[in-house]
Design a protein around this motif. Sequence first.
Motif, PDB file in Angstrom:
ATOM      1  N   VAL A 102       0.832  -1.206   0.000  1.00  0.00           N
ATOM      2  CA  VAL A 102       0.000   0.000   0.000  1.00  0.00           C
ATOM      3  C   VAL A 102       0.865   1.254   0.000  1.00  0.00           C
ATOM      4  O   VAL A 102       1.789   1.398   0.825  1.00  0.00           O
ATOM      5  N   LEU A 103       0.551   2.166  -0.913  1.00  0.00           N
ATOM      6  CA  LEU A 103       1.159   3.494  -0.960  1.00  0.00           C
ATOM      7  C   LEU A 103       0.074   4.505  -0.609  1.00  0.00           C
ATOM      8  O   LEU A 103      -1.005   4.495  -1.202  1.00  0.00           O
ATOM      9  N   VAL A 104       0.353   5.343   0.377  1.00  0.00           N
ATOM     10  CA  VAL A 104      -0.573   6.395   0.803  1.00  0.00           C
ATOM     11  C   VAL A 104      -0.018   7.751   0.401  1.00  0.00           C
ATOM     12  O   VAL A 104       1.175   8.033   0.620  1.00  0.00           O
ATOM     13  N   VAL A 105      -0.851   8.585  -0.208  1.00  0.00           N
ATOM     14  CA  VAL A 105      -0.449   9.944  -0.562  1.00  0.00           C
ATOM     15  C   VAL A 105      -1.158  10.929   0.359  1.00  0.00           C
ATOM     16  O   VAL A 105      -2.390  10.946   0.447  1.00  0.00           O
ATOM     17  N   ALA A 106      -0.375  11.737   1.053  1.00  0.00           N
ATOM     18  CA  ALA A 106      -0.885  12.709   2.024  1.00  0.00           C
ATOM     19  C   ALA A 106      -1.062  14.058   1.328  1.00  0.00           C
ATOM     20  O   ALA A 106      -0.138  14.874   1.273  1.00  0.00           O
ATOM     21  N   HIS A 107      -2.244  14.270   0.780  1.00  0.00           N
ATOM     22  CA  HIS A 107      -2.520  15.540   0.100  1.00  0.00           C
ATOM     23  C   HIS A 107      -2.840  16.650   1.099  1.00  0.00           C
ATOM     24  O   HIS A 107      -2.545  17.824   0.842  1.00  0.00           O
ATOM     25  N   VAL A 142       4.615   2.664   1.930  1.00  0.00           N
ATOM     26  CA  VAL A 142       5.276   3.915   1.554  1.00  0.00           C
ATOM     27  C   VAL A 142       4.264   5.045   1.706  1.00  0.00           C
ATOM     28  O   VAL A 142       3.098   4.882   1.347  1.00  0.00           O
ATOM     29  N   VAL A 143       4.714   6.185   2.239  1.00  0.00           N
ATOM     30  CA  VAL A 143       3.881   7.382   2.344  1.00  0.00           C
ATOM     31  C   VAL A 143       4.524   8.487   1.508  1.00  0.00           C
ATOM     32  O   VAL A 143       5.732   8.731   1.612  1.00  0.00           O
ATOM     33  N   VAL A 144       3.719   9.127   0.688  1.00  0.00           N
ATOM     34  CA  VAL A 144       4.176  10.195  -0.198  1.00  0.00           C
ATOM     35  C   VAL A 144       3.443  11.477   0.170  1.00  0.00           C
ATOM     36  O   VAL A 144       2.261  11.447   0.539  1.00  0.00           O
ATOM     37  N   ALA A 145       4.129  12.604   0.066  1.00  0.00           N
ATOM     38  CA  ALA A 145       3.500  13.923   0.205  1.00  0.00           C
ATOM     39  C   ALA A 145       4.025  14.821  -0.909  1.00  0.00           C
ATOM     40  O   ALA A 145       5.148  14.618  -1.392  1.00  0.00           O
ATOM     41  N   PRO A 146       3.254  15.829  -1.331  1.00  0.00           N
ATOM     42  CA  PRO A 146       3.702  16.694  -2.426  1.00  0.00           C
ATOM     43  C   PRO A 146       4.715  17.754  -2.007  1.00  0.00           C
ATOM     44  O   PRO A 146       5.333  18.372  -2.866  1.00  0.00           O
ATOM     45  N   THR A 147       4.877  17.966  -0.698  1.00  0.00           N
ATOM     46  CA  THR A 147       5.873  18.907  -0.191  1.00  0.00           C
ATOM     47  C   THR A 147       6.463  18.360   1.101  1.00  0.00           C
ATOM     48  O   THR A 147       5.832  17.564   1.805  1.00  0.00           O
ATOM     49  N   ALA A 148       7.665  18.825   1.418  1.00  0.00           N
ATOM     50  CA  ALA A 148       8.297  18.431   2.681  1.00  0.00           C
ATOM     51  C   ALA A 148       7.504  18.984   3.864  1.00  0.00           C
ATOM     52  O   ALA A 148       7.434  18.351   4.921  1.00  0.00           O
ATOM     53  N   GLY A 164       8.796   7.820   4.318  1.00  0.00           N
ATOM     54  CA  GLY A 164       8.121   8.897   3.611  1.00  0.00           C
ATOM     55  C   GLY A 164       9.012   9.542   2.579  1.00  0.00           C
ATOM     56  O   GLY A 164      10.234   9.558   2.717  1.00  0.00           O
ATOM     57  N   ARG A 165       8.407  10.055   1.547  1.00  0.00           N
ATOM     58  CA  ARG A 165       9.164  10.762   0.514  1.00  0.00           C
ATOM     59  C   ARG A 165       8.300  11.859  -0.098  1.00  0.00           C
ATOM     60  O   ARG A 165       7.068  11.800  -0.035  1.00  0.00           O
ATOM     61  N   VAL A 166       8.973  12.839  -0.678  1.00  0.00           N
ATOM     62  CA  VAL A 166       8.288  13.950  -1.345  1.00  0.00           C
ATOM     63  C   VAL A 166       8.311  13.704  -2.845  1.00  0.00           C
ATOM     64  O   VAL A 166       9.376  13.470  -3.430  1.00  0.00           O
TER      65      VAL A 166
END
Length: 356
Positions: A102-107, A142-148, A164-166
């Motif tokens: 699972v990949l989660v994107v934190a918008h 994995v957790v992704v966000a569009p900004t640090a 986490g990664r940007v």
Amino acid sequence: MTADTVGGVWTYSIELIRALPHIEFALATMGAPITAEQRAEASQLPNVQLFPSSYALEWMDDPWQDVDRAGDWLLEIARSFNPHVVHLNGYAHASLRWAAPVLVVAHSDVLSWWAAVKKCEAPRGYSEYRKRVAEGLNAADVVVAPTAAMLRSLGENFSWRGDGRVIWNGRDPQLFSSGIKRDVIFSAGRAWDEAKNLAALEAAAPQVRWPIEIAGDTSHPNGAELQFKYVRALGKLPGHQLVERLATSAIYALPARYEPFGLSALEAALSGCALVLGDVPSLREVWGDAARFVDADDHHALAAALNALIDDVAERDKLADRAQRRAAEFSPQRMAAGYNAAYSDCLTPRAVEMVP
């Protein structure tokens, strides 16, 4: 992939799917019934199967019965689609018993929204939200966000310390163009949204020497209708009309109190607009010296910043050019490369520590 139909996540999802033509997506939508325009957008992509619904989103009022039902529905889709990776543009469903990583994107999230907009902690009524989001983050591979800035807020609000990664969001520059600019200030977004803070433009407008136009929904979900006296409210525009407004507007103003990335500002920059933005860490991170920043709650400073660009054509053109060059860095190709790598990492077996 999950997506909501009520905000920028839809635009992000379609852009990403378009940029990854070699990947087949099952796109499950929630939040509100899908519109005819959205359905038409999805139908143009040969690599997507659409699964629409109107299940409530986890940030909505009293959503949990719907969230649980949506979880069962998503697992049913996964059993038939058999994905290699589950890409969730939300948090709570990450803790389900998925058969794939699972990949989660934190918008965005409610707790950071509340801190930025209300200047205090979210009420106790959000304890279930806090619990479910934390569980989802901890369950994600994995957790992704569009900004640090957005990624940091997850640790601050949910005590999360995972992988986490940007990955920057992107927009296709070929969808936008810069036309003959009118002496007008433009903005777009949900007019009732305290985070977008478009009401600040109404407050500043009497001091601003150019007309201000706002495109977006003025009807609050609670039924209240936002009234404007000093700005021109255009209502919610179809995509092609929004593109035309951006192309012909000299300045784009978004005095946001909270904006984890800001797709509308990116679209404005690609359209050759000079940017005046709320002074928040995420927008500073994205735009650097390619925008003017103002305190979102200082209406006099907002008016002064707009008037300064109105009076100085050379500076306005310079700022617009700087924004357009910066916007070119946020390409769909760069976004797609980031997600390709993230998906691959999801599929890479991790070493398991053996405990004697």
